[in-house]
Every structure is written in structure tokens, then in C-alpha cells.
Motif scaffolding. Structure first.
Motif, mmCIF file in Angstrom:
data_model
loop_
_atom_site.group_PDB
_atom_site.id
_atom_site.type_symbol
_atom_site.label_atom_id
_atom_site.label_comp_id
_atom_site.label_asym_id
_atom_site.label_seq_id
_atom_site.Cartn_x
_atom_site.Cartn_y
_atom_site.Cartn_z
ATOM 1 N N THR A 47 0.852 -1.193 0.000
ATOM 2 C CA THR A 47 0.000 0.000 0.000
ATOM 3 C C THR A 47 0.883 1.237 0.000
ATOM 4 O O THR A 47 1.932 1.265 0.651
ATOM 5 C CB THR A 47 -0.963 0.024 1.198
ATOM 6 O OG1 THR A 47 -1.799 1.186 1.120
ATOM 7 C CG2 THR A 47 -0.237 0.036 2.527
ATOM 8 N N ARG A 49 0.767 5.475 0.471
ATOM 9 C CA ARG A 49 -0.025 6.582 1.002
ATOM 10 C C ARG A 49 0.652 7.899 0.656
ATOM 11 O O ARG A 49 1.857 8.056 0.860
ATOM 12 C CB ARG A 49 -0.147 6.460 2.529
ATOM 13 C CG ARG A 49 -0.859 5.189 2.982
ATOM 14 C CD ARG A 49 -0.873 5.045 4.494
ATOM 15 N NE ARG A 49 -1.878 4.064 4.911
ATOM 16 C CZ ARG A 49 -2.478 4.066 6.083
ATOM 17 N NH1 ARG A 49 -2.172 4.980 6.987
ATOM 18 N NH2 ARG A 49 -3.382 3.140 6.377
ATOM 19 N N ARG A 145 -4.820 6.483 -1.350
ATOM 20 C CA ARG A 145 -4.329 5.161 -0.978
ATOM 21 C C ARG A 145 -4.255 4.318 -2.257
ATOM 22 O O ARG A 145 -5.204 4.283 -3.029
ATOM 23 C CB ARG A 145 -5.275 4.470 0.002
ATOM 24 C CG ARG A 145 -5.490 5.231 1.297
ATOM 25 C CD ARG A 145 -4.286 5.126 2.200
ATOM 26 N NE ARG A 145 -4.590 5.666 3.509
ATOM 27 C CZ ARG A 145 -4.300 6.911 3.896
ATOM 28 N NH1 ARG A 145 -3.714 7.744 3.033
ATOM 29 N NH2 ARG A 145 -4.592 7.326 5.105
ATOM 30 N N TYR A 147 -3.421 0.307 -3.315
ATOM 31 C CA TYR A 147 -3.190 -1.045 -2.814
ATOM 32 C C TYR A 147 -2.905 -1.997 -3.973
ATOM 33 O O TYR A 147 -3.471 -1.856 -5.065
ATOM 34 C CB TYR A 147 -4.415 -1.572 -2.069
ATOM 35 C CG TYR A 147 -4.533 -1.135 -0.625
ATOM 36 C CD1 TYR A 147 -3.909 -1.853 0.388
ATOM 37 C CD2 TYR A 147 -5.287 -0.024 -0.280
ATOM 38 C CE1 TYR A 147 -4.035 -1.471 1.716
ATOM 39 C CE2 TYR A 147 -5.420 0.371 1.044
ATOM 40 C CZ TYR A 147 -4.785 -0.364 2.041
ATOM 41 O OH TYR A 147 -4.915 0.024 3.352
ATOM 42 N N GLU A 188 -8.046 -0.587 6.403
ATOM 43 C CA GLU A 188 -7.400 0.715 6.607
ATOM 44 C C GLU A 188 -7.004 0.967 8.067
ATOM 45 O O GLU A 188 -5.844 1.286 8.338
ATOM 46 C CB GLU A 188 -8.316 1.831 6.098
ATOM 47 C CG GLU A 188 -8.141 2.145 4.621
ATOM 48 C CD GLU A 188 -6.895 2.968 4.364
ATOM 49 O OE1 GLU A 188 -6.904 4.184 4.596
ATOM 50 O OE2 GLU A 188 -5.887 2.375 3.953
#
Length: 207
Positions: A47, A49, A145, A147, A188
Motif C-alpha cells: 500500500t 499513502r 491510498r 493497494y 485501513e
């Protein structure tokens, strides 16, 4: 006229640097993911961010300084090894040493819901009508985000804004109930807890 031209050139250069920074992080994530697969670890997720325009500066182990030229991005790779859930951070300034989490609930959740995580995507924040006008930019923090979920021969990706999971703008989010039930929405806060544990570990250090 020269001022306008100079400003355009500056904005173009900043955009290029931001793209290069993000590409550098993604390249490092791909490199490390490949190293996992070369060790026959073929079930993991990553992931990334980031918030557009956010920059960071760090003091490196050798005393030098690293400044994220564009948007600062922090990526995390999570996998299971020797019956422990491992997490590794990668950012614009390089890689961190991997850390074993105290519990395996994060990876176990991933394993239990991997197909849904791969296939069921977050829907964007939408409003029923626009009588009150469009959602104000000030109501939306420009954060994202990304993923990637890998399970042996299958994988799936998705990208969304944390804002899409909320119902907090002036106009209600018609996709809130749907998004709330998605496994990635439940993942999350588990990632938040894992990142806090990682950054609080004595083994958390730049390589």
C-alpha cells in the motif's frame, strides 16, 4: 510576459519532480516485491499513502539530508515469513529495515478476504443532488491510498481517497454504506495500527 513564462516553467519542473519521486518509490516497491517472489513468497500486499503537495525532509544515517522533491509518498509491504507478519516501509528517501509485528491478525485478515480485496473496489464520494452546489475543495484533503494484493497467480489493485470512505462533507455520500462494508475499508485502520507499531519499534531504522 517573462514572469508568466518563468512561472509556467517552474510549475512544469515541480510536476516532473513529483512524478519522478513517485516513480522512484514505485520502482523500489517493485524491486522488493520481486525479491520476495524470488524467495517463493507469493502472497503479500503493498500500500502507498500520499497527499499531493506534501513534502518532507529527513536526516539520513550518514548525516546528509533527503528532501522529497515532489509529493512525499510512503509505501508499505506486508508479508508472512517464519510464521510472523513482516512489514517494510519504503519512501522517497529509500528503504527501512523490516519489522515483525506482534500479532498476525493483519495478514490473516488479508488471507481471509484476498479475493474481495482484489475485486471489490471503493466507489468515489458521490452526492444525491447538487442543490447545494458541488462539494467544496476545502472539504477534501487531496490524499490517496493505492493497494496491490498478490495471491500466488492472481493479483488486484485499487486506488481511492480516504475521503471516499467518509460521510462528512456538506452533502451526504451516497456510496458511504456500500464502501463501509468493503474489506479494504476494514483493512485501513488495521494498517494504521500496524504502521504505528512499526514506527514505534526499536528495529525501525533506515537502511
Amino acid at each position: 510576459m517573462k514572469t508568466i513564462t518563468s512561472l509556467c516553467i517552474l510549475l512544469f519542473c515541480c510536476t516532473l519532480m513529483a512524478q519522478e519521486d513517485m516513480a522512484s518509490v514505485e520502482a523500489q516497491v517493485t524491486e522488493f516485491s520481486t525479491s520476495l517472489e524470488n524467495r517463493n513468497i507469493d502472497k503479500y500486499f503493498t500500500t502507498t499513502r500520499y497527499c499531493n503537495g506534501e513534502t518532507m525532509i529527513f536526516v539520513m544515517p550518514d548525516g546528509s539530508r533527503c528532501f522529497s522533491q515532489g509529493t512525499y509518498a510512503a509505501a508499505y509491504v506486508v508479508w508472512m515469513e517464519n510464521d510472523e507478519t513482516m512489514i517494510k516501509k519504503i519512501d522517497n528517501c529509500g528503504m527501512f529495515a523490516p519489522v515483525a509485528l506482534a500479532k498476525n491478525d493483519l495478514f490473516e485478515f488479508f488471507e481471509q478476504h484476498v479475493t474481495a480485496l482484489q475485486e471489490k473496489k471503493v466507489k468515489p464520494y458521490e452526492i444525491a443532488n447538487r442543490e447545494g452546489g458541488p462539494i467544496l475543495r476545502t472539504e477534501i484533503k487531496d490524499c490517496y491510498r493505492k493497494y496491490r494484493f498478490v495471491d500466488e497467480a492472481t493479483e488486484g489493485e485499487q486506488e481511492f481517497r480516504p475521503f471516499d470512505l467518509t460521510n462528512s462533507a456538506r452533502e451526504e455520500n451516497t456510496n458511504y454504506a456500500y464502501n463501509k462494508e468493503l474489506p479494504v475499508t476494514k483493512l485501513e485502520p488495521m494498517m494504521d495500527a500496524a504502521i504505528n507499531e512499526l514506527e514505534g519499534s526499536s528495529k525501525y531504522r533506515r537502511m
